[in-house]
Design a protein around this motif. Structure first.
Motif, PDB file in Angstrom:
ATOM      1  N   LEU A  32      25.537  19.039 -35.950  1.00  0.00           N
ATOM      2  CA  LEU A  32      25.414  17.615 -36.240  1.00  0.00           C
ATOM      3  C   LEU A  32      24.646  16.897 -35.144  1.00  0.00           C
ATOM      4  O   LEU A  32      23.772  16.068 -35.412  1.00  0.00           O
ATOM      5  N   ALA A  82      20.973  17.757 -35.382  1.00  0.00           N
ATOM      6  CA  ALA A  82      20.348  17.098 -36.535  1.00  0.00           C
ATOM      7  C   ALA A  82      20.112  15.622 -36.264  1.00  0.00           C
ATOM      8  O   ALA A  82      19.052  15.069 -36.608  1.00  0.00           O
ATOM      9  N   PHE A 101      22.359  19.783 -41.046  1.00  0.00           N
ATOM     10  CA  PHE A 101      23.415  18.973 -41.657  1.00  0.00           C
ATOM     11  C   PHE A 101      24.265  19.794 -42.627  1.00  0.00           C
ATOM     12  O   PHE A 101      25.472  19.573 -42.748  1.00  0.00           O
TER      13      PHE A 101
END
Length: 344
Positions: A28, A31, A87
């Motif tokens: 995460l 990203a 993601f």
């Protein structure tokens, strides 16, 4: 990027549950960081392409840097695929065709970047050591032929991805985009596995030698000879182009070294935990994306004070980053062969 499309696409929440909390957090974070990186790269590389392609006179230097920035821009356009993949926990949602195309483009960008940096270093070497030869042979048409050949070689070396890359469903309904070096069948037999490993090893050696080691030795050798010449003649090559080149080369090798380490680790995946290769994949993904998007910004800031950068117009800064100052730095290069040889 290691991971295609399925009829029943698992939700991001379901995929995240299959990963450890640390892996999910790192995916995460990477990203999220790639989102502004993509925007910076899109605007920055686009600006450089506009200036180099339309606003500056065509010379050998601007031609080489125009294609180098084109490599960075190509890689920048691929970043959204990285972002979605991260993601989704490396669940590939773009299908088999894009799995092949995206990874082929990554390889083309890598090879073409290093080949162009090698050409630029050879160009600097010939300018300082063979100025008379440069007067008649260092021309834009000749440079254009070399660049076209470079792109063709890069595409040829990247073609195996079109053949070996495929999508495959793994546990939990996750789809991954990976290489199947056996090609025929699923590669479950011992013979298939041995063949696939040999093909993988051969491609890795070629990629490592032509994509990193040999170009690095060539670039280091060229700049060492140039530096020795400057020291012998008690001259200082303080021009902007040299600083730009050193910055670009260093950033390139620091960015793409994790790429080669990752592919090397894939050869020994049986002995290494998957978390190690996944971590290396994330590092290489972010490092290569960051390099493609922010290296042009380094052209502006290298050896410049922060306030001076913002006091000067952006267009002027971009142009100054590519002004060839060799003629004023090296007496042997004064005259026409000391500057760029223009096309007719």
């Amino acid at each position: 990027m290691e991971e295609g499309n399925t009829t029943l696409t698992p939700t991001p929440e379901a995929i995240s549950n299959q990963l450890s909390a640390a892996e999910s957090a790192s995916n995460l974070a990477a990203a999220v960081l790639l989102c502004p990186t993509f925007l910076v790269g899109l605007v920055g590389n686009g600006l450089y392409l506009w200036v180099l392609g339309l606003q500056m006179k065509r010379t050998v230097t601007t031609l080489l840097f125009l294609h180098l920035i084109s490599c960075y821009f190509l890689f920048t356009l691929l970043i959204p695929f990285f972002i979605v993949s991260l993601f989704m926990g490396f669940h590939w949602v773009f299908g088999t065709v894009m799995c092949k195309v995206v990874n082929t483009c990554i390889s083309v960008a890598m090879f073409s970047s290093v080949f162009l940096l090698t050409l630029i270093s050879l160009d600097r070497y010939t300018l300082t050591h063979h100025p008379i030869w440069c007067r008649t042979h260092r021309t834009v048409p000749q440079a254009r032929k070399l660049v076209v050949g470079m792109w063709l070689v890069s595409i040829a070396l990247s073609a195996p991805y079109l053949a070996f890359r495929e999508t495959r469903e793994v546990a939990g309904g996750r789809i991954i985009c990976k290489n199947n070096y056996a090609l025929y069948g699923e590669g479950n037999g011992t013979g298939m596995q041995d063949m696939g490993r040999q093909v993988h090893l051969a491609l890795f050696v070629v990629r490592f030698l032509l994509g990193l080691l040999l170009p690095f030795c060539t670039i280091a050798g060229c700049y060492s000879r140039v530096g020795l010449m400057m020291k012998k003649k008690k001259l200082a090559w303080a021009g902007k182009p040299f600083k730009v080149l050193v910055t670009v080369v260093l950033s390139f090798f620091l960015a793409w070294l994790p790429y080669h380490l990752y592919h090397g680790l894939k050869l020994f995946k049986r002995e290494l935990p998957e978390s190690v290769t996944v971590t290396c994949l994330i590092i290489y993904t972010f490092a290569s994306c960051f390099n493609a998007c922010f290296t042009p910004m380094l052209y502006l800031f290298v050896e410049e004070k922060f306030l001076q950068v913002f006091r000067t117009s952006l267009l002027t800064l971009v142009k100054l980053a590519f002004v060839d100052e060799l003629g004023s730095s090296v007496p042997e290069l004064s005259g026409r062969h000391g500057s760029e040889v223009e096309s007719a």
